[in-house]
Design a protein around this motif. Structure first.
Motif, PDB file in Angstrom:
ATOM      1  N   LEU A  44     -15.075  25.700   9.498  1.00 44.93           N
ATOM      2  CA  LEU A  44     -14.778  26.271   8.181  1.00 44.93           C
ATOM      3  C   LEU A  44     -16.001  26.202   7.278  1.00 44.93           C
ATOM      4  O   LEU A  44     -16.389  27.196   6.658  1.00 44.93           O
ATOM      5  N   GLU A  45     -16.618  25.050   7.225  1.00 42.40           N
ATOM      6  CA  GLU A  45     -17.803  24.891   6.382  1.00 42.40           C
ATOM      7  C   GLU A  45     -18.930  25.785   6.875  1.00 42.40           C
ATOM      8  O   GLU A  45     -19.692  26.356   6.085  1.00 42.40           O
ATOM      9  N   GLY A  46     -19.041  25.924   8.193  1.00 44.55           N
ATOM     10  CA  GLY A  46     -20.064  26.795   8.765  1.00 44.55           C
ATOM     11  C   GLY A  46     -19.838  28.250   8.411  1.00 44.55           C
ATOM     12  O   GLY A  46     -20.776  28.974   8.063  1.00 44.55           O
ATOM     13  N   ALA A  47     -18.590  28.693   8.494  1.00 46.13           N
ATOM     14  CA  ALA A  47     -18.275  30.081   8.144  1.00 46.13           C
ATOM     15  C   ALA A  47     -18.577  30.346   6.672  1.00 46.13           C
ATOM     16  O   ALA A  47     -19.155  31.387   6.322  1.00 46.13           O
ATOM     17  N   LEU A  48     -18.210  29.413   5.813  1.00 48.73           N
ATOM     18  CA  LEU A  48     -18.475  29.585   4.384  1.00 48.73           C
ATOM     19  C   LEU A  48     -19.974  29.626   4.105  1.00 48.73           C
ATOM     20  O   LEU A  48     -20.443  30.420   3.280  1.00 48.73           O
ATOM     21  N   ALA A  49     -20.740  28.805   4.802  1.00 47.05           N
ATOM     22  CA  ALA A  49     -22.196  28.799   4.631  1.00 47.05           C
ATOM     23  C   ALA A  49     -22.802  30.110   5.128  1.00 47.05           C
ATOM     24  O   ALA A  49     -23.679  30.691   4.474  1.00 47.05           O
ATOM     25  N   GLU A  50     -22.331  30.585   6.276  1.00 40.76           N
ATOM     26  CA  GLU A  50     -22.870  31.827   6.821  1.00 40.76           C
ATOM     27  C   GLU A  50     -22.511  33.030   5.961  1.00 40.76           C
ATOM     28  O   GLU A  50     -23.263  33.997   5.908  1.00 40.76           O
ATOM     29  N   LEU A  51     -21.374  32.982   5.279  1.00 42.69           N
ATOM     30  CA  LEU A  51     -21.005  34.077   4.374  1.00 42.69           C
ATOM     31  C   LEU A  51     -21.960  34.198   3.192  1.00 42.69           C
ATOM     32  O   LEU A  51     -22.069  35.267   2.593  1.00 42.69           O
ATOM     33  N   LYS A  52     -22.675  33.142   2.875  1.00 41.90           N
ATOM     34  CA  LYS A  52     -23.615  33.151   1.746  1.00 41.90           C
ATOM     35  C   LYS A  52     -24.985  33.694   2.133  1.00 41.90           C
ATOM     36  O   LYS A  52     -25.829  33.886   1.262  1.00 41.90           O
ATOM     37  N   GLU A  53     -25.207  33.936   3.429  1.00 43.37           N
ATOM     38  CA  GLU A  53     -26.514  34.418   3.871  1.00 43.37           C
ATOM     39  C   GLU A  53     -26.788  35.815   3.317  1.00 43.37           C
ATOM     40  O   GLU A  53     -25.892  36.654   3.255  1.00 43.37           O
ATOM     41  N   PRO A  54     -28.043  36.066   2.908  1.00 37.59           N
ATOM     42  CA  PRO A  54     -28.375  37.396   2.399  1.00 37.59           C
ATOM     43  C   PRO A  54     -28.415  38.416   3.542  1.00 37.59           C
ATOM     44  O   PRO A  54     -28.656  38.081   4.693  1.00 37.59           O
ATOM     45  N   ASN A  55     -28.162  39.659   3.211  1.00 31.30           N
ATOM     46  CA  ASN A  55     -28.208  40.773   4.166  1.00 31.30           C
ATOM     47  C   ASN A  55     -27.279  40.591   5.351  1.00 31.30           C
ATOM     48  O   ASN A  55     -27.597  40.975   6.477  1.00 31.30           O
TER      49      ASN A  55
END
Length: 74
Positions: A44-55
């Motif tokens: 869950l934390e990983g998905a939320l972090a990856e959603l913040k990635e630009p582009n």
């Protein structure tokens, strides 16, 4: 009686709810497993972090949002 869509964010929220792209459950399960592997057991934390990635590609964002939804409902 159904809630007024205008009261909870307007017409765009209604359209997002109606036209949400479907993601296969097997695809979501597989991605949750991969997220757990990449993020040391914290999908869950990983998905939320990856959603913040630009582009972030749209298809990837849709898959990650489906994973977040699935993980939060478990």
């Amino acid at each position: 009686m159904a809630a007024d869509p205008q009261a909870e964010g307007g017409f765009s929220s209604l359209l997002k709810m109606l036209f949400r792209p479907a993601v296969a459950k097997a695809e979501v399960r597989a991605e949750i497993w991969r997220l757990g592997q990449r993020h040391l057991g914290w999908p869950l934390e990983g998905a939320l972090a990856e959603l913040k990635e630009p582009n972030l590609p749209v298809a990837r964002a849709i898959l990650l949002r489906a994973c977040v939804h699935q993980l939060r409902t478990q």
